[in-house]
Design a protein around this motif. Structure first.
Motif, PDB file in Angstrom:
ATOM      1  N   LEU A 102       0.976  -1.182  -0.057  1.00 63.67           N
ATOM      2  CA  LEU A 102       0.061   0.048  -0.116  1.00 63.67           C
ATOM      3  C   LEU A 102       0.757   1.363   0.093  1.00 63.67           C
ATOM      4  O   LEU A 102       0.640   2.106  -0.692  1.00 63.67           O
ATOM      5  CB  LEU A 102      -0.991  -0.122   1.286  1.00 63.67           C
ATOM      6  CG  LEU A 102      -2.062  -1.218   1.192  1.00 63.67           C
ATOM      7  CD1 LEU A 102      -2.795  -1.062   2.622  1.00 63.67           C
ATOM      8  CD2 LEU A 102      -3.218  -0.845   0.017  1.00 63.67           C
ATOM      9  N   THR A 107      -2.580  -0.884  -5.421  1.00 63.18           N
ATOM     10  CA  THR A 107      -4.295  -0.607  -4.843  1.00 63.18           C
ATOM     11  C   THR A 107      -4.484  -1.726  -4.151  1.00 63.18           C
ATOM     12  O   THR A 107      -3.902  -2.859  -4.154  1.00 63.18           O
ATOM     13  CB  THR A 107      -4.647  -0.275  -6.103  1.00 63.18           C
ATOM     14  OG1 THR A 107      -4.952  -1.612  -6.990  1.00 63.18           O
ATOM     15  CG2 THR A 107      -4.159   0.780  -6.952  1.00 63.18           C
ATOM     16  N   GLU A 109      -7.379  -3.209  -4.613  1.00 62.66           N
ATOM     17  CA  GLU A 109      -8.107  -4.225  -5.658  1.00 62.66           C
ATOM     18  C   GLU A 109      -6.906  -5.161  -6.433  1.00 62.66           C
ATOM     19  O   GLU A 109      -7.137  -6.176  -6.675  1.00 62.66           O
ATOM     20  CB  GLU A 109      -8.839  -3.666  -6.831  1.00 62.66           C
ATOM     21  CG  GLU A 109      -8.246  -2.476  -7.408  1.00 62.66           C
ATOM     22  CD  GLU A 109      -8.283  -1.019  -7.105  1.00 62.66           C
ATOM     23  OE1 GLU A 109      -8.427  -0.193  -7.820  1.00 62.66           O
ATOM     24  OE2 GLU A 109      -8.596  -0.985  -5.604  1.00 62.66           O
ATOM     25  N   GLU A 110      -5.652  -4.765  -6.520  1.00 63.95           N
ATOM     26  CA  GLU A 110      -4.434  -5.332  -6.999  1.00 63.95           C
ATOM     27  C   GLU A 110      -4.250  -6.366  -5.820  1.00 63.95           C
ATOM     28  O   GLU A 110      -3.823  -7.491  -6.123  1.00 63.95           O
ATOM     29  CB  GLU A 110      -3.331  -4.508  -7.383  1.00 63.95           C
ATOM     30  CG  GLU A 110      -3.480  -3.704  -8.646  1.00 63.95           C
ATOM     31  CD  GLU A 110      -2.254  -2.617  -8.840  1.00 63.95           C
ATOM     32  OE1 GLU A 110      -2.330  -2.207 -10.103  1.00 63.95           O
ATOM     33  OE2 GLU A 110      -2.190  -2.144  -7.665  1.00 63.95           O
ATOM     34  N   ARG A 125       0.295  -1.047 -11.295  1.00 57.09           N
ATOM     35  CA  ARG A 125       0.029   0.257 -11.854  1.00 57.09           C
ATOM     36  C   ARG A 125       1.215   1.275 -11.593  1.00 57.09           C
ATOM     37  O   ARG A 125       1.413   2.319 -12.238  1.00 57.09           O
ATOM     38  CB  ARG A 125      -1.259   0.803 -11.935  1.00 57.09           C
ATOM     39  CG  ARG A 125      -2.361   0.302 -12.621  1.00 57.09           C
ATOM     40  CD  ARG A 125      -3.606   0.773 -12.327  1.00 57.09           C
ATOM     41  NE  ARG A 125      -4.592  -0.302 -11.582  1.00 57.09           N
ATOM     42  CZ  ARG A 125      -5.414   0.023 -10.757  1.00 57.09           C
ATOM     43  NH1 ARG A 125      -6.258   1.308 -11.079  1.00 57.09           N
ATOM     44  NH2 ARG A 125      -6.199  -0.950  -9.972  1.00 57.09           N
ATOM     45  N   LYS A 321     -13.166   3.700   1.064  1.00 56.04           N
ATOM     46  CA  LYS A 321     -12.034   3.504   0.155  1.00 56.04           C
ATOM     47  C   LYS A 321     -11.899   2.038   0.077  1.00 56.04           C
ATOM     48  O   LYS A 321     -11.759   1.608  -1.063  1.00 56.04           O
ATOM     49  CB  LYS A 321     -10.686   4.004   0.661  1.00 56.04           C
ATOM     50  CG  LYS A 321      -9.358   3.564  -0.181  1.00 56.04           C
ATOM     51  CD  LYS A 321      -8.130   4.300   0.202  1.00 56.04           C
ATOM     52  CE  LYS A 321      -6.987   3.978  -0.565  1.00 56.04           C
ATOM     53  NZ  LYS A 321      -5.952   4.724  -0.375  1.00 56.04           N
ATOM     54  N   ALA A 325     -12.686  -0.428  -3.369  1.00 51.99           N
ATOM     55  CA  ALA A 325     -11.948  -1.585  -3.944  1.00 51.99           C
ATOM     56  C   ALA A 325     -12.312  -2.895  -3.986  1.00 51.99           C
ATOM     57  O   ALA A 325     -12.310  -3.608  -4.989  1.00 51.99           O
ATOM     58  CB  ALA A 325     -10.545  -1.556  -3.063  1.00 51.99           C
TER      59      ALA A 325
END
Length: 363
Positions: A102, A107, A109-110, A125, A321, A325
């Motif tokens: 993090l 992210t 979601e990754e 990313r 947040k 995600a």
């Protein structure tokens, strides 16, 4: 019996570093970077890491993720070490790395995609050159040594700015040959490599005192001829300072270092484990009193930089947040069936062609 006369050739010392004690009180003057704003940012990342872990465990229990390794109680290590790195440095991680990922810009979601079996999650990313998570124990340290060699070579032969490789592992990794080979190579070749050991006291169900006779894990650096330091891994300031010094030392050409961060695993080894079978309840209870989030929050409250209203607002923002995600992860279409080959081979071996064609038909 005759005793031969011995001549002392060398002696060594291992130091420890702490800035915040278990009650969140300072034990010495804080380094310059440890401003209230910076520490609040670390506290937010550590809190987010804990929330991401908690949701991941729940998602695994309901079949939405595969086996997941929580970092509960160890958030200061990941956030602190990643905060000490420059964006251009390269991270060669272990698998228990939620906080560090993090902080490096990966992210939520990754992270969930990785543990959901979708290799696209490793295609970060941000921090594009960071290596994927490594589940095999200690192999990432050899990768780190190789990356560090390449960084040094580019600096010396092509004039590129010196970048540093940082690799991480658990206490059990220091019992593997890969670990010793990596630190020996780094020391001998003077590589810009920093290895951080998360000593959470357990290698799955094996306690730290049954893994090695060494009083500290930091002293294993002595065999490689490199500096070794032990830090309080529940003190994010100590982790950030120690790793930051080691990184800048490596960047200046002074070579590698080993840092042992003392923590405690307040969770199962993974969601496939039941730590209550082997962790003494008393040890776990005492470890909760030393955990990093409570410690940092106590310090911030004591110096007037944090209060209940700010805590409530942060929890609300981070929950939103996290929910966004989770939604993105759940709504992401599944990868094609051939991905199990696509992410493994640059050129598909001929014996797999028939299987590949069958999977194409199933996609």
């Amino acid at each position: 019996m005759h005793k031969p006369r011995l001549q002392l050739l060398a002696s060594f010392d291992i130091a420890s570093l702490q800035y915040l004690d278990e009650q969140g009180q300072t034990t010495q003057a804080l380094p310059e970077f440890a401003t209230p704003d910076t520490l609040i940012a670390y506290y937010r990342q550590m809190t987010l890491a804990r929330m991401v872990d908690d949701r991941a465990v729940k998602m695994q229990r309901t079949g939405q993720l595969g086996t997941y390794p929580s970092s509960l109680g160890q958030e200061a290590i990941g956030v602190g070490l990643a905060a000490a790195m420059a964006k251009e440095d390269i991270y060669c991680p272990n698998y228990r790395e939620t906080g560090a990922l993090l902080e490096r810009g990966v992210t939520i979601e990754e992270i969930y995609a990785i543990w959901g079996g979708d290799e696209r999650g490793q295609n970060f990313r941000h921090s594009r050159e960071d290596l994927p998570l490594s589940v095999p124990i200690a192999t990432q340290m050899l990768h780190g040594a190789g990356v560090a060699f390449a960084l040094k070579y580019k600096h010396e032969h092509f004039g590129e700015p010196m970048r540093v490789a940082v690799s991480t592992g658990g206490d059990g990794s220091t019992s593997r040959g890969d670990f010793y080979e990596a630190i020996n190579l780094a020391g001998d070749w003077h590589l810009p490599l920093v290895i951080v050991i998360n000593n959470n006291q357990w290698a799955i169900s094996l306690p730290r005192d049954e893994q090695t006779a060494c009083k500290t894990l930091a002293q294993k650096a002595i065999a490689a001829g490199i500096p070794g330091l032990q830090v309080d891994g529940n003190d994010v300031i100590a982790v950030r300072e120690a790793v930051g010094d080691a990184v800048e030392r490596a960047r200046s050409g002074a070579g590698p270092a080993l840092i042992e961060a003392i923590s405690y695993r307040l969770c199962d080894h993974t969601t496939a484990d039941d730590a209550s079978r082997y962790q003494p309840k008393k040890d776990v209870s005492e470890a909760w009193s030393r955990e990093p989030l409570r410690r940092l929050r106590s310090y911030l409250e004591n110096c007037g930089a944090w209060d209940d209203a700010q805590e409530e607002e942060m929890q609300r923002e981070l929950t939103q947040k996290l929910e966004r995600a989770v939604h993105i992860y759940r709504e992401t279409p599944r990868d094609v069936a051939t991905a199990i080959f696509d992410h493994l081979y640059a050129k598909l071996p001929e014996p797999f062609l028939e299987q590949y064609q069958q999977l194409q038909g199933d996609s």
